[in-house]
Design an enzyme around this catalytic site. Structure first.
Site, PDB file in Angstrom:
ATOM      1  N   GLY A 136      75.325  26.823  47.780  1.00  0.00           N
ATOM      2  CA  GLY A 136      75.388  28.171  48.320  1.00  0.00           C
ATOM      3  C   GLY A 136      76.673  28.437  49.070  1.00  0.00           C
ATOM      4  N   HIS A 177      81.832  31.248  46.916  1.00  0.00           N
ATOM      5  CA  HIS A 177      83.151  31.875  47.002  1.00  0.00           C
ATOM      6  C   HIS A 177      83.724  31.967  45.594  1.00  0.00           C
ATOM      7  CE1 HIS A 177      84.519  27.748  46.520  1.00  0.00           C
ATOM      8  NE2 HIS A 177      83.967  27.391  47.668  1.00  0.00           N
ATOM      9  N   GLY A 188      85.769  30.224  44.043  1.00  0.00           N
ATOM     10  CA  GLY A 188      85.798  28.954  43.320  1.00  0.00           C
ATOM     11  C   GLY A 188      84.505  28.726  42.565  1.00  0.00           C
ATOM     12  N   HIS A 189      83.378  28.982  43.228  1.00  0.00           N
ATOM     13  CA  HIS A 189      82.093  28.886  42.547  1.00  0.00           C
ATOM     14  C   HIS A 189      82.012  29.878  41.392  1.00  0.00           C
ATOM     15  CE1 HIS A 189      80.782  27.369  46.659  1.00  0.00           C
ATOM     16  NE2 HIS A 189      80.399  26.403  45.859  1.00  0.00           N
ATOM     17  N   GLY A 217      83.627  21.609  40.019  1.00  0.00           N
ATOM     18  CA  GLY A 217      85.036  21.780  40.363  1.00  0.00           C
ATOM     19  C   GLY A 217      85.721  20.454  40.609  1.00  0.00           C
ATOM     20  N   GLN A 218      87.007  20.391  40.314  1.00  0.00           N
ATOM     21  CA  GLN A 218      87.771  19.160  40.507  1.00  0.00           C
ATOM     22  C   GLN A 218      88.164  18.928  41.967  1.00  0.00           C
ATOM     23  OE1 GLN A 218      91.038  19.345  37.727  1.00  0.00           O
ATOM     24  NE2 GLN A 218      89.791  18.567  36.039  1.00  0.00           N
ATOM     25  N   LEU A 246      89.739  26.266  47.964  1.00  0.00           N
ATOM     26  CA  LEU A 246      88.590  27.043  48.411  1.00  0.00           C
ATOM     27  C   LEU A 246      87.403  26.134  48.716  1.00  0.00           C
ATOM     28  CD1 LEU A 246      88.524  30.242  46.175  1.00  0.00           C
ATOM     29  CD2 LEU A 246      88.940  30.094  48.616  1.00  0.00           C
ATOM     30  N   SER A 300      83.448  26.281  51.109  1.00  0.00           N
ATOM     31  CA  SER A 300      82.544  27.040  51.974  1.00  0.00           C
ATOM     32  C   SER A 300      82.865  26.795  53.447  1.00  0.00           C
ATOM     33  CB  SER A 300      81.094  26.634  51.686  1.00  0.00           C
ATOM     34  OG  SER A 300      80.788  26.836  50.327  1.00  0.00           O
TER      35      SER A 300
END
Length: 282
Positions: free
Chosen positions: A31, A34, A36-37, A149-150, A186, A188
């Site tokens: 959750g 942003h 990136g998600h 994500g990396q 990016l 959270s």
């Protein structure tokens, strides 16, 4: 947009789709979404008929109770963000009891040593927690493809190892790091940065880029010592670790080889906020 809070609900929704051979993409998150998600979700939507986004703050991967307590929970805002995307999108936002029952504890995993490097050295039991929740989510959603994500490159490597060792029938995809305009990866956690630390934080990526330039002509040891010195001289940011590692084994490099691929990993404290990042070196 369908939002399910129980595993039986989402399984009942997905089963007929699987029977019709629709492809299912999956983006697991904690959750506080942003861009990136959203980039991961967009990638999943592009290549699958349906996409499930899980939103669950997993207690078993936190080694710090305060960090778990302070982790932002913004389901309403997350839902609004996902609704800006077009496509067949489903949210799975369970309670702890739905996934763990009365026993929120980690299973123990063997990731062939990947779990003992970098983050594993500083966050004991962290990857057992990651492995536990990801394996359970995979078994519930039964996706064809999953996207990560990396920025959490070590986690990505461990999840690929999890899928390989447990012979899970899906493909794991690593997606590029999404950055703010100033280069900060990016996260959270970025929203919790105080203004002076947020202003200072892009120094992390700048240092990674400079380290990459140096790695072309200098030894890993020399580059590491330079990075450590740069952070010793910084007024606000505190370096936890900087490691140059083999991308395949994640083991720290002693001597470079032209046949191997390397990546630099970093963890930095900006006040009480822990930030991680990495960069490919060759």
């Amino acid at each position: 947009m369908n939002i399910f809070t129980e595993k039986k609900q989402i399984q009942n929704y997905l089963k007929p789709l699987k029977n019709k051979r629709f492809s299912i993409g999956f983006v697991p998150t904690m959750g506080a979404l942003h861009q990136g998600h959203l980039s991961l979700v967009k990638e999943a939507l592009q290549h699958n008929d349906y996409v499930v986004v899980s939103i669950f703050v997993n207690p078993t991967q936190f080694d710090n109770a305060t960090d778990l307590k302070n982790y932002p929970r913004t389901l309403e805002r997350d839902t609004e963000l996902l609704e800006t995307l077009s496509g067949n999108l489903v949210i799975y936002a369970p309670e702890v009891s739905d996934l763990y029952g009365d026993n929120a504890k980690s299973e123990q995993f063997n990731f062939d040593g990947l779990e003992f490097e970098m983050e594993g050295r500083f966050r004991q039991g962290h990857f057992d927690g990651v492995g536990t929740i990801v394996k359970r989510l995979f078994e519930i959603v039964l996706p064809d493809h999953a996207y990560f994500g990396q920025k959490d490159f070590q986690q990505l490597a461990i999840i690929k190892k999890l899928v390989e060792k447990h012979k899970l029938p899906l493909t794991v995809h690593g997606c590029p790091i999404h950055r703010e305009e100033n280069g900060l990866a990016l996260s959270s956690r970025n929203e919790r940065l105080k203004s002076d630390y947020k202003e200072a934080a892009p120094f992390i990526y700048k240092t990674l880029k400079d380290a990459k330039k140096q790695f072309g002509t200098k030894s890993a040891k020399t580059v590491t010592e330079w990075v450590e010195k740069e952070f010793r001289n910084h007024d606000l940011l505190k370096l936890e670790y900087f490691i140059i590692a083999d991308e395949d084994t994640l083991k720290t490099v002693n001597r470079k080889s032209e046949t191997k691929t390397y990546r630099a990993f970093i963890a930095v404290y900006a006040d009480d906020i822990r930030l991680i990042d990495n960069i490919a070196l060759n």
